[in-house]
Design a protein around this motif. Structure first.
Motif, short mmCIF file in Angstrom:
data_model
loop_
_atom_site.label_atom_id
_atom_site.label_comp_id
_atom_site.label_asym_id
_atom_site.label_seq_id
_atom_site.Cartn_x
_atom_site.Cartn_y
_atom_site.Cartn_z
N MET A 1 0.84 -1.20 0.00
CA MET A 1 0.00 0.00 0.00
C MET A 1 0.88 1.25 0.00
O MET A 1 1.88 1.32 0.70
N THR A 2 0.50 2.22 -0.82
CA THR A 2 1.29 3.46 -0.86
C THR A 2 1.04 4.29 0.40
O THR A 2 0.01 4.19 1.02
N LYS A 3 2.01 5.12 0.71
CA LYS A 3 1.91 5.94 1.91
C LYS A 3 0.80 6.97 1.73
O LYS A 3 0.64 7.57 0.68
N ASP A 4 0.02 7.17 2.78
CA ASP A 4 -1.06 8.15 2.74
C ASP A 4 -0.47 9.54 2.50
O ASP A 4 0.34 10.02 3.29
N PRO A 5 -0.85 10.21 1.41
CA PRO A 5 -0.25 11.52 1.11
C PRO A 5 -0.77 12.63 2.03
O PRO A 5 -0.14 13.67 2.15
N VAL A 6 -1.92 12.39 2.65
CA VAL A 6 -2.51 13.42 3.53
C VAL A 6 -2.84 12.77 4.87
O VAL A 6 -4.00 12.52 5.18
N ASP A 93 2.21 17.81 9.59
CA ASP A 93 2.85 18.77 8.71
C ASP A 93 1.79 19.43 7.82
O ASP A 93 1.43 18.90 6.77
N ALA A 94 1.28 20.56 8.28
CA ALA A 94 0.17 21.22 7.59
C ALA A 94 0.56 21.61 6.17
O ALA A 94 -0.24 21.47 5.24
N ALA A 95 1.78 22.10 6.01
CA ALA A 95 2.20 22.55 4.67
C ALA A 95 2.26 21.37 3.70
O ALA A 95 1.83 21.49 2.54
N ALA A 96 2.75 20.23 4.16
CA ALA A 96 2.85 19.05 3.29
C ALA A 96 1.46 18.51 2.92
O ALA A 96 1.21 18.13 1.77
N CYS A 97 0.54 18.49 3.88
CA CYS A 97 -0.83 18.03 3.60
C CYS A 97 -1.49 18.94 2.58
O CYS A 97 -2.14 18.49 1.64
N TYR A 98 -1.32 20.24 2.80
CA TYR A 98 -1.90 21.23 1.88
C TYR A 98 -1.34 21.02 0.48
O TYR A 98 -2.09 20.94 -0.50
N GLU A 103 -1.82 19.60 -5.19
CA GLU A 103 -1.28 18.86 -6.35
C GLU A 103 -2.30 17.89 -6.92
O GLU A 103 -2.29 17.60 -8.11
N ARG A 104 -3.18 17.39 -6.07
CA ARG A 104 -4.19 16.43 -6.54
C ARG A 104 -5.48 17.12 -6.96
O ARG A 104 -6.49 16.46 -7.19
N GLY A 105 -5.49 18.45 -6.98
CA GLY A 105 -6.64 19.15 -7.56
C GLY A 105 -7.53 19.89 -6.59
O GLY A 105 -8.57 20.41 -6.98
N ALA A 106 -7.17 19.95 -5.30
CA ALA A 106 -8.00 20.69 -4.35
C ALA A 106 -7.89 22.19 -4.60
O ALA A 106 -6.87 22.68 -5.09
N LYS A 107 -8.94 22.91 -4.24
CA LYS A 107 -8.94 24.37 -4.36
C LYS A 107 -8.39 24.96 -3.06
O LYS A 107 -8.82 24.58 -1.98
N PHE A 184 -13.73 13.28 -4.19
CA PHE A 184 -12.84 14.30 -3.61
C PHE A 184 -12.12 13.73 -2.39
O PHE A 184 -10.90 13.82 -2.26
N TYR A 185 -12.90 13.13 -1.48
CA TYR A 185 -12.27 12.59 -0.26
C TYR A 185 -11.38 11.39 -0.59
O TYR A 185 -10.34 11.20 0.05
N ALA A 186 -11.77 10.59 -1.59
CA ALA A 186 -10.95 9.42 -1.94
C ALA A 186 -9.68 9.85 -2.66
O ALA A 186 -8.57 9.48 -2.25
N LYS A 187 -9.83 10.65 -3.69
CA LYS A 187 -8.68 10.92 -4.57
C LYS A 187 -7.76 12.01 -4.03
O LYS A 187 -6.56 11.97 -4.22
N ILE A 188 -8.34 13.01 -3.38
CA ILE A 188 -7.51 14.12 -2.92
C ILE A 188 -7.01 13.88 -1.50
O ILE A 188 -5.86 14.14 -1.18
N MET A 189 -7.87 13.33 -0.64
CA MET A 189 -7.48 13.20 0.77
C MET A 189 -7.16 11.77 1.18
O MET A 189 -6.84 11.52 2.34
N GLY A 190 -7.25 10.82 0.25
CA GLY A 190 -6.86 9.44 0.55
C GLY A 190 -7.83 8.69 1.46
O GLY A 190 -7.44 7.70 2.10
N PHE A 191 -9.10 9.12 1.50
CA PHE A 191 -10.10 8.40 2.29
C PHE A 191 -10.55 7.15 1.52
O PHE A 191 -10.38 7.05 0.31
N THR A 192 -11.14 6.20 2.25
CA THR A 192 -11.74 5.05 1.58
C THR A 192 -13.24 5.04 1.84
O THR A 192 -13.72 5.59 2.83
N GLN A 193 -13.96 4.41 0.91
CA GLN A 193 -15.42 4.34 1.07
C GLN A 193 -15.78 3.17 1.98
O GLN A 193 -15.41 2.04 1.74
#
Ligand code: FE2
Length: 362
Positions: A1-6, A93-98, A103-107, A184-193
């Motif tokens: 599994m890849t590391k959670d980016p957020v 790390d707030a800056a890294a999460c942001y 980068e994944r398309g969040a506004k 949005f939650y899955a692709k940008i924030m790495g949540f699962t359904q």
């Protein structure tokens, strides 16, 4: 599994923008038993807004109000009424999460900034989610103050009802937008359904809704996303969207280890709850199996019960906590079940629809 980016640790706080924060703080202290722990406003050098921080268990709410008519909070309140502006996450790390989200398309809502006072610093950044709602990221750089930079201690004790932490926060979005925000939650924030409820699962004679439950990597943050579905009449989600002026937070579920104590106290303090008919309690144990609680006590308090493969849960919902029929609260106790009370949706929605009809909105 890849590391959670957020990687999110937990919900840091929920910020509300309200018309009168002083009075709202009084309501949360006296009706819900929160402690007031911090304050910022004119006395602390903030000329724009006043904010009160309330805490019970790990639940932290900020109530903020504008001090003039020409700032962003004022226009938000004009459009939405009182409501949730920001569900803020505690992160390392707030800056890294942001950065990962952008980068994944969040506004973007706020670029990473260091906030300082004599107690140290935190890093803050924020992105946009549904409607005008935000997600802030907050990382503490050895910050030792009572809340966040700019706040001073304000120690007003409430009589706790035993609320421990935020179990889940539900967002209402427009027709056809549930999948967009689940993605949005899955692709940008790495949540699962976690779960998906169709309109066949959640419908009454008059209205229906669909819901997807999204969960953070560590399982501590759960966000169901609702959208209205075609029904004979206006659904409770449509009513919300109309009165809130768009998508937003519908309800916040707060977990307790003793719902009987919590509901008894909350009712005594004047919190108003939805009421299911007494018939709900006929054959209750046949529907949900053996439970530890006395059914007569649950019936008196109108507490609801649901069971799934893993156990059961007890829950109860408040009426909306403002005049617009928008945000309400859920009090929940889990005894093994990780669900959301789907077995109660019908009885509950019928109770909501009775109030919708009283409001002329059904
Ligand atoms: Fe809920």
């Amino acid at each position: 599994m890849t590391k959670d980016p957020v990687p999110l640790k937990a919900i840091h706080h929920i910020e509300f923008w309200v018309g009168n924060a002083k009075q709202a703080a009084h309501f949360y202290r006296t009706a819900f038993g929160f402690n007031q722990i911090a304050y910022s406003g004119l006395e602390t050098g903030d000329r724009e807004k006043a904010s009160y921080v309330l805490e019970q268990g790990k639940v932290r709410l900020i109530l903020s109000t504008p001090l003039s008519g020409d700032n962003g909070i004022s226009s938000h309140i004009k459009k939405h009424g009182d409501g949730v502006k920001d569900i803020a996450f505690h992160v390392n790390d707030a800056a890294a999460c942001y950065k990962a989200c952008i980068e994944r398309g969040a506004k973007s809502a706020a670029e990473p900034t260091e906030l300082n006072d004599e107690n140290g610093s935190v890093t803050h950044a924020a992105i946009c989610t549904y409607g005008d709602t935000l997600h802030s990221f907050i990382s503490h750089n050895d910050y030792s103050g009572p809340f966040l930079p700019g706040f001073v201690e304000s120690n007003v004790k409430g009589d706790s009802v035993g609320l421990r932490f935020v179990d889940h926060i539900v967002g209402n979005v427009e027709l056809g937008k549930m999948n967009h925000w689940a993605d949005f939650y899955a692709k940008i924030m790495g949540f699962t359904q976690l779960q998906h409820f169709s309109d066949e699962d959640i419908s009454t004679e008059y209205s229906a809704l669909m819901s997807k439950v999204m969960e953070s990597d560590n399982g501590r943050i759960k966000f169901p996303i609702n959208e209205p579905a075609e029904g004979k009449k206006k659904s409770q989600i449509d009513e919300y969207l109309e009165f809130y002026g768009g998508p937003g937070v519908q309800h916040i579920a707060l977990l307790t280890d003793d719902i009987i104590n919590a509901i008894t106290k909350l009712k005594a303090k004047g919190v108003e709850f939805l009421e299911v008919p007494d018939t709900y309690y006929e054959n209750l144990t046949q529907r949900v199996g053996a439970i530890d609680e006395d059914v007569e006590v649950l019936k008196k308090l109108k507490v609801l019960v649901d069971r799934d493969d893993e156990g059961y849960l007890l829950q109860l919902f408040t009426k909306p906590v403002e005049d617009r029929p928008t945000l309400f609260y859920e009090v929940i106790q889990r005894k093994g079940s990780k669900g959301f009370g789907i077995g109660n949706f019908k009885a509950l929605f019928e109770a909501i629809e009775r109030h919708q009809a009283e409001r002329g909105n059904l």
